[in-house]
Design a protein around this motif. Structure first.
Motif, mmCIF file in Angstrom:
data_model
loop_
_atom_site.group_PDB
_atom_site.id
_atom_site.type_symbol
_atom_site.label_atom_id
_atom_site.label_comp_id
_atom_site.label_asym_id
_atom_site.label_seq_id
_atom_site.Cartn_x
_atom_site.Cartn_y
_atom_site.Cartn_z
ATOM 1 N N TYR A 184 -38.668 -87.240 20.720
ATOM 2 C CA TYR A 184 -39.837 -86.377 20.853
ATOM 3 C C TYR A 184 -40.253 -86.276 22.311
ATOM 4 N N LYS A 185 -40.273 -87.420 23.007
ATOM 5 C CA LYS A 185 -40.700 -87.411 24.405
ATOM 6 C C LYS A 185 -39.741 -86.610 25.274
ATOM 7 N N ASN A 186 -38.430 -86.837 25.055
ATOM 8 C CA ASN A 186 -37.446 -86.143 25.884
ATOM 9 C C ASN A 186 -37.472 -84.642 25.673
ATOM 10 N N VAL A 187 -37.506 -84.227 24.402
ATOM 11 C CA VAL A 187 -37.462 -82.809 24.094
ATOM 12 C C VAL A 187 -38.777 -82.126 24.445
ATOM 13 N N ALA A 188 -39.875 -82.874 24.344
ATOM 14 C CA ALA A 188 -41.184 -82.267 24.554
ATOM 15 C C ALA A 188 -41.595 -82.209 26.027
ATOM 16 N N ARG A 189 -40.681 -82.596 26.932
ATOM 17 C CA ARG A 189 -41.031 -82.554 28.346
ATOM 18 C C ARG A 189 -41.327 -81.131 28.810
ATOM 19 N N SER A 190 -40.709 -80.140 28.153
ATOM 20 C CA SER A 190 -40.942 -78.750 28.548
ATOM 21 C C SER A 190 -42.258 -78.209 28.019
ATOM 22 N N LEU A 191 -42.917 -78.964 27.139
ATOM 23 C CA LEU A 191 -44.189 -78.501 26.583
ATOM 24 C C LEU A 191 -45.339 -78.943 27.485
ATOM 25 N N VAL B 111 -45.963 -77.305 12.409
ATOM 26 C CA VAL B 111 -45.824 -76.514 13.629
ATOM 27 C C VAL B 111 -45.024 -77.270 14.693
ATOM 28 N N TYR B 112 -45.491 -78.478 15.038
ATOM 29 C CA TYR B 112 -44.851 -79.203 16.130
ATOM 30 C C TYR B 112 -43.506 -79.805 15.721
ATOM 31 N N GLY B 113 -43.423 -80.279 14.464
ATOM 32 C CA GLY B 113 -42.135 -80.763 13.983
ATOM 33 C C GLY B 113 -41.124 -79.634 13.892
ATOM 34 N N GLY B 114 -41.600 -78.450 13.457
ATOM 35 C CA GLY B 114 -40.713 -77.295 13.399
ATOM 36 C C GLY B 114 -40.247 -76.854 14.772
ATOM 37 N N MET C 78 -35.924 -76.630 18.778
ATOM 38 C CA MET C 78 -35.508 -76.946 20.139
ATOM 39 C C MET C 78 -34.228 -77.779 20.121
ATOM 40 N N LEU C 79 -34.174 -78.747 19.218
ATOM 41 C CA LEU C 79 -32.966 -79.558 19.087
ATOM 42 C C LEU C 79 -31.786 -78.717 18.600
#
Length: 212
Positions: A50-57, A113-116, A121-122
Motif C-alpha cells: 500500500y505504501k509503495n503503490v500509494a506514493r503517487s497519491l 474506493v481506495y482498495g479498488g 494500480m497494481l
C-alpha cells in the motif's frame, strides 16, 4: 412450534452463556494470532505494498487526517455510551445506532474506493513484475472482505435501530448475535489473517534498507 423453540433459545441462560463464552474465545484467538503476527513482523507485507503503490497519491497529511477523524469518531461514540449509561434515552440510543451505521457505510465505501484504486494500480504494473499476481489477490480479497463486512454491519445496525426484534443485545438474541459477530468481525478478521499469513523473511544485510 418454531416460534416457541426460538423463544426458548432466546430466554435460555445456557444458550446466552454458551454464545457469550464462545464469542469471547473466538475474539481471544483471533486477537492472539494477530498479536503474534504483528510481533513477528512489525512491517506486514500488504501495508508495504500500500505504501509503495500509494506514493503517487496526495498523502502528505493523510496520517494526521486519519488519526484526527478516528479520534473524533471514537470520542463521539464514547460520549453516546456515557450518556446512555447515565440516562437510558431511546432517542439517544437511536442516534447512536444511526451514527454507527453511517460510520460503517463510510468505512465500506472507503475500502471499495481506495482498495479498488490500489487494485487497478497494481493491475497496470508490467506483467513480469515479481509477486504481481499475489499482490492483486491479496488487495482484491482484503478489499472485498472489508467492504462486505462493513456493509452487513451497516444494514444490521440500521435494522436494529428501527426493529426491536432485531436487537443486537447478546442476552436477548444469542443465536442471531453469534451469526452477526461471526460474519462481520471474527470470520473477516480470520480470513484477512489467513490471506496475509506469509510474511516476508527478516533480512540482515548491508545492501538491505527497510521500506518506510
Amino acid at each position: 412450534m418454531v416460534g416457541d423453540w426460538w423463544q426458548d433459545i432466546n430466554d435460555s441462560t445456557q444458550w446466552q452463556d454458551g454464545v457469550f463464552y464462545t464469542l469471547c474465545a473466538a475474539y481471544a484467538l483471533v486477537s492472539a494470532v494477530a498479536l503474534v503476527r504483528v510481533s513477528a513482523s512489525p512491517h506486514p507485507r500488504l501495508s508495504l505494498s500500500y505504501k509503495n503503490v500509494a506514493r503517487s497519491l496526495p498523502s502528505d497529511k493523510l496520517r494526521v487526517f486519519y488519526i484526527s477523524v478516528n479520534a473524533a469518531m471514537y470520542f463521539i461514540q464514547v460520549c453516546i455510551w456515557v450518556y446512555l449509561w447515565i440516562d437510558d434515552n431511546s432517542v439517544v440510543e437511536l442516534i447512536g445506532k444511526i451514527f454507527i451505521a453511517v460510520l460503517s457505510i463510510l468505512a465500506a465505501l472507503s475500502f471499495l474506493v481506495y482498495g479498488g484504486r490500489l487494485f487497478f494500480m497494481l493491475k497496470r504494473f508490467p506483467i513480469e513484475s515479481k509477486g504481481r499476481r499475489k499482490k492483486l489477490h491479496e488487495v482484491g480479497s482484503v478489499t472485498a472482505i472489508c467492504f462486505t463486512c462493513f456493509l452487513i454491519r451497516c444494514f444490521v445496525v440500521l435494522l436494529s435501530a428501527f426493529d426491536a426484534d432485531a436487537s443486537l443485545d447478546v442476552l436477548d438474541h444469542p443465536v442471531l448475535n453469534f451469526i452477526y459477530y461471526m460474519l462481520v468481525e471474527i470470520l473477516p478478521s480470520a480470513l484477512v489473517l489467513y490471506i496475509l499469513r506469509k510474511l516476508p523473511p527478516k533480512r540482515i544485510s548491508a545492501q538491505y534498507h527497510p521500506i518506510c
